[in-house]
Design an enzyme around this catalytic site. Structure first.
Site, short mmCIF file in Angstrom:
data_model
loop_
_atom_site.label_atom_id
_atom_site.label_comp_id
_atom_site.label_asym_id
_atom_site.label_seq_id
_atom_site.Cartn_x
_atom_site.Cartn_y
_atom_site.Cartn_z
N PHE A 1 -3.36 2.36 -19.91
CA PHE A 1 -4.22 2.64 -19.53
C PHE A 1 -4.91 3.87 -20.26
CE2 PHE A 1 -3.06 0.14 -16.07
CZ PHE A 1 -4.67 -0.16 -15.20
N ASP B 1 -7.94 9.59 -17.50
CA ASP B 1 -9.07 10.05 -18.70
C ASP B 1 -9.96 9.69 -18.52
OD1 ASP B 1 -8.53 7.37 -17.62
OD2 ASP B 1 -9.39 6.87 -19.86
N ASP C 1 0.88 -0.94 0.17
CA ASP C 1 -0.07 -0.33 -0.43
C ASP C 1 0.97 1.10 0.44
OD1 ASP C 1 -2.41 1.55 0.50
OD2 ASP C 1 -0.90 2.34 2.50
N ASP D 1 -7.49 4.26 -10.71
CA ASP D 1 -8.78 3.49 -10.57
C ASP D 1 -9.39 4.62 -10.13
OD1 ASP D 1 -11.24 2.84 -10.40
OD2 ASP D 1 -10.41 0.38 -9.84
#
Length: 227
Positions: free
Chosen positions: A208, A171, A112, A135
């Site tokens: 991505f 994005d 993490d 994400d």
């Protein structure tokens, strides 16, 4: 991509998964992890001991498969890159890239990122933090899981040296607006431009990002500096 701490008092923004790896990548992990891997733990760590030298430190949160990390580190040998990831496949792939390119200024931290920044690294010790295409958690009920939210931004800012930079890219237009709002609201950060930044040439196109481009979504870069 790796993001927030997973204690009972903090909402996770990632779901660890092993994923499939080729025999070659499995071999890369076994061979290269002892030299280039860092397990995230709740203990103080001196980056000089990890890299074998004292140099400005770049922390990349959620390095994915590591292609962008490897390209940027190869073009920036005077700084050390610590890529933080939770997914085994991405870690193994980046280790393979490190080995094949002979990158001495890259290490891969498994675990993490918030734990690493708050427990392992000293406040003000990081030269730059990169968060490329985290994400977006697009469903409204999942927005609380996003990495860029006020309590996490406070951790990111505290880890940076004065003058250090936080560079985010996404994005998802709605998430970009939230990022801009949250980062602007932090009094310890200042935007290096008006609104969104132009995409720096040094940031390579990630998988991505390419997916977003192919889908017709605009790309937003945000570059803030600690004051």
């Amino acid at each position: 991509m790796s993001e927030t701490i997973s204690t009972p008092h903090r909402i996770r923004s990632f779901h660890p998964r092993r994923g499939r790896v080729s025999p070659q990548r499995e071999a890369d992990f076994q061979d290269l992890w002892p030299a280039f891997g860092v397990q995230v733990e709740e203990r103080s760590t001196d980056p000089a001991a990890i890299f074998g030298r004292r140099a400005p430190l770049v922390v990349e949160i959620g390095s994915g498969m590591g292609e962008a990390t490897a390209i940027m580190a190869a073009a920036d040998p005077e700084r050390d890159y610590l890529a933080v990831e939770v997914h085994y496949a991405g870690i193994a792939h980046l280790l393979g890239l490190i080995g094949s390119a002979g990158l001495g200024n890259v290490r891969v931290a498994r675990g993490d990122a918030i734990t690493l920044l708050t427990r392992m690294l000293e406040p003000g010790s990081v030269d730059a933090i990169h968060i490329f295409f985290p994400d977006p958690w697009p469903k409204a009920r999942h927005h609380k899981r996003r990495l860029i939210r006020p309590e996490n931004v406070a951790v990111l800012r505290a880890a940076l040296r004065v003058g250090g930079t936080l560079h985010c890219a996404t994005d998802w237009p709605e998430y970009a607006e939230v990022m801009l709002e949250v980062l602007t609201a932090d009094r310890g950060l200042v935007n290096t431009t008006q609104g969104y930044a132009q995409r720096p040439d040094r940031r390579p196109v990630t998988k991505f990002e390419q997916r977003g481009i192919d889908a017709g979504r605009p790309i937003a870069d945000l570059v803030f500096q600690r004051v």
